[in-house]
Design a protein around this motif. Structure first.
Motif, PDB file in Angstrom:
ATOM      1  N   CYS A  10       0.842  -1.201   0.000  1.00 54.89           N
ATOM      2  CA  CYS A  10       0.000   0.000   0.000  1.00 54.89           C
ATOM      3  C   CYS A  10       0.874   1.245   0.000  1.00 54.89           C
ATOM      4  O   CYS A  10       1.756   1.385   0.854  1.00 54.89           O
ATOM      5  N   ASN A  34       0.025   4.060   0.832  1.00 53.93           N
ATOM      6  CA  ASN A  34      -0.432   4.944   1.904  1.00 53.93           C
ATOM      7  C   ASN A  34       0.128   4.532   3.258  1.00 53.93           C
ATOM      8  O   ASN A  34       0.646   5.355   4.010  1.00 53.93           O
ATOM      9  N   CYS A  35       0.058   3.226   3.569  1.00 52.16           N
ATOM     10  CA  CYS A  35       0.440   2.784   4.920  1.00 52.16           C
ATOM     11  C   CYS A  35       1.550   1.741   4.914  1.00 52.16           C
ATOM     12  O   CYS A  35       2.028   1.343   5.974  1.00 52.16           O
ATOM     13  N   PHE A  53       1.305  -1.389   4.129  1.00 50.61           N
ATOM     14  CA  PHE A  53       0.796  -2.766   4.309  1.00 50.61           C
ATOM     15  C   PHE A  53       1.146  -3.590   3.071  1.00 50.61           C
ATOM     16  O   PHE A  53       0.924  -3.147   1.944  1.00 50.61           O
ATOM     17  N   CYS A  77      -6.982  -1.107   0.223  1.00 56.99           N
ATOM     18  CA  CYS A  77      -6.083  -1.608   1.258  1.00 56.99           C
ATOM     19  C   CYS A  77      -6.912  -1.999   2.474  1.00 56.99           C
ATOM     20  O   CYS A  77      -7.627  -1.180   3.032  1.00 56.99           O
ATOM     21  N   CYS A 112      -5.578   0.086   5.866  1.00 54.85           N
ATOM     22  CA  CYS A 112      -5.919   1.497   6.100  1.00 54.85           C
ATOM     23  C   CYS A 112      -7.199   1.903   5.380  1.00 54.85           C
ATOM     24  O   CYS A 112      -7.630   3.037   5.482  1.00 54.85           O
TER      25      CYS A 112
HETATM   26 ZN   LIG Z   1      -2.915   0.939   3.388  1.00 62.15          ZN
END
Ligand SMILES: [Zn+2]
Length: 571
Positions: free
Chosen positions: A143, A145-146, A148, A156, A159
């Protein structure tokens, strides 16, 4: 006698449905079908499994089976559970049937002829190793963004950020693990729904008697934002209906299939063909073609609110856009959600009660009564074990079951196993008959309007009225002084059991059958006429047997046991 076509939204193939799914379409559809049949109408009640699309492929892969084999097996499982709940489909079809293949290809062809299909070029992730395009759910990566490392192509799970497959860092195929993914250009067909907006809106506006829940959802999709959007009807998948223009190949569409949302509702029509081809019916076109008799058919659809956009807009766009004389829906009955004990039912998380589990612990009628009498019509409703226990114990055991048991046992002990003669109606009987005649008319009015909860309330009030009458008329006291007086009370009460059986059959068919069977195979089963004759269908001298106890009460121990058993995840 009228002709009624009834369809329930078709359940997806990937597993056993929970009680929230059941009460959102199949069960109220069955209630209505049984009611209309009881009133002597001609009914064709259809449902099927929805078998195409990526989730079916994923579920089959998880089960380690070829997808066609998996679907066939799961169709059998769902059909058996439907039988267990006494869902009285005239046919339970499959959207993967050859009939639906042909009909879906036919609709695509005529829509193209009408200028309502356009080709769109898109880019999609392709896996050379797998030799196929990958739907979003077949791609995983890190991911952005995070961080993961198992985020899916569409979202995801860590998140919850919505993703596009190209956003993922180090994306790979979940089929083979291949990392050599590339974006490729691919062509798809779109249904030009936007070109049909005015026609669809005029049609929706003409349905002034539809529930607000139905029309408000349709209007939102028609007008919110940029308005009704064109919609892709094809996918780069193996499992599905091959894209064809009628019987002919569709140049540039080789190897593609129709998108599941496009072929699933067409199965309503194909299912009627399957019904005929299975030897159960003679003529499907008289139900579906307005040029071949369907003009006098009333068509009612049942579904959860999440299915409303497809049934008010996309499927009608297919039907109207074809320019052919297909039957359009006359009434859409939609439902809110049933929640489970302080949260939501969830198939993916295994939360709540699933249809097979429900039948393992109690007979179908217990569930049917609770679910229908608490149907999520005007708002969401909630299943709690306390409420379920109370409803079963009070409504079914204390009110209906107790009445049947007291009347038949008392009669057997004092008059023997036949309807007693003698005596005539007094003021109590006149009052009861007047009340019940009024309530039966009210019950019918609610059923005609498919007001499920109100119909259940009225039915319960009809049961209660008989109980209260029996309590105050007290034949056990009257018998000592005036056996003729006791005889008339018992005769009327036995007739009420028959009447209750007929009225209750749409809700609790098995119990109704037990009640009717007590009076032998010759007992009248016709729907009440709405006059005094309804209370004299069983003449003096008619035989009966005392039925088995209709309903067992749910104990506190059982309730607690089930409460904890179903609190966690389905094992
Ligand atoms: Zn994420």
């Amino acid at each position: 006698m009228a002709r009624h076509l009834i369809t329930s939204a078709i359940p997806y193939i990937n597993g056993i449905k929970h009680l929230g799914n059941l009460v959102g379409s199949q069960l109220p559809a069955d209630l209505y079908a049984r009611y209309l049949r009881g009133r002597g109408h001609e009914v064709l009640f259809l449902c099927a499994t929805d078998e195409h699309g990526t989730p079916a492929e994923l579920a089959a892969a998880k089960a380690g089976k070829p997808v066609a084999e998996y679907c066939e097996e799961m169709h059998g499982v769902q059909a058996e559970i439907a039988l267990g709940f006494r869902l009285s489909f005239d046919h339970f079809g499959r959207s993967s049937s050859p009939q639906n293949h042909r009909l879906t290809q036919h609709f695509a062809g005529v829509l193209a002829d009408q200028g309502l299909i356009r080709e769109v070029s898109e880019t999609q992730m392709y896996s050379p190793t797998d030799g196929r395009y990958l739907p979003d759910r077949y791609i995983e990566g890190t991911c952005p963004n995070c961080g993961f490392d198992s985020a899916r192509g569409d979202q995801c799970d860590n998140c919850t950020k919505q993703l596009d497959p190209v956003d993922l860092i180090n994306p790979h195929s979940t089929i083979s693990g291949a990392t050599d993914l590339e974006m490729r250009e691919t062509k798809h067909l779109y249904l030009r729904q936007s070109a049909m907006k005015d026609e669809l809106e005029a049609w929706i506006d003409s349905k002034t008697e539809w529930p607000v829940l139905t029309t408000s959802i349709a209007k939102k999709w028609l007008n919110d934002g940029d308005g009704l959007q064109d919609r892709g009807i094809t996918r780069d998948l193996d499992w599905g209906i091959p894209v064809k223009k009628g019987d002919a190949d569709w140049p540039g569409m080789e190897g593609k299939v129709f998108y599941v949302w496009f072929d699933a509702p067409i199965e309503y029509i194909a299912c009627a063909q399957e019904w005929v081809d299975a030897g159960k019916g003679a003529d499907w076109e008289s139900w579906w073609r307005t040029d071949k008799g369907a003009e006098d058919v009333t068509y009612t659809q049942f579904m959860g609110k999440d299915n409303v956009p497809f049934h008010t807009l996309s499927f009608p766009a297919t039907i109207l856009g074809s320019g052919e004389p297909w039957k359009l829906v006359d009434y859409i009955k939609s439902f809110n959600y049933l929640n489970y004990d302080g949260g939501q039912f969830s198939t993916s998380r295994g939360r709540g009660i699933f249809m097979d589990q429900a039948l393992e612990i109690l007979p179908a009628d217990y569930w049917r009564w609770w679910l229908l009498s608490h149907a999520p019509e005007s708002s969401d409703s909630e299943f709690t074990w306390e409420n379920f226990q109370q409803s079963v114990n009070k409504d079914l055991a204390d009110v209906l079951g107790n009445f049947v048991s007291r009347v038949t046992k008392f009669c057997r002990s004092k008059f023997g196993e036949e309807v007693p003669a003698g005596g005539g109606y007094g003021p109590q009987e006149e009052a009861l008959i007047a009340e019940l005649t009024r309530r039966v008319a009210g019950y019918q009015a609610h059923m005609d309007a498919i007001e499920v909860r109100k119909a259940a309330q009225e039915l319960r009030a009809i049961w209660v009225a008989g109980n209260e009458y029996l309590q105050s008329a007290a034949p056990w006291a009257a018998f000592k002084e005036d056996p003729e007086r006791a005889a008339v009370i018992v005769r009327l009460s036995l007739n009420l059991i028959r009447l209750y059986a007929v009225l209750s059959a749409p809700f609790i068919p098995d119990s109704a059958e037990t009640m009717l069977a007590a009076f032998g195979p010759g007992a009248r089963r016709d729907w009440p006429a709405g006059d005094a004759s309804d209370f004299e269908a069983l003449p003096a001298g008619a035989g009966f047997t005392v039925p088995e106890n209709l309903f067992a009460k749910i104990t506190d121990e059982q309730r607690e046991d089930w409460q904890s058993r179903f609190a966690g995840t389905r094992g």
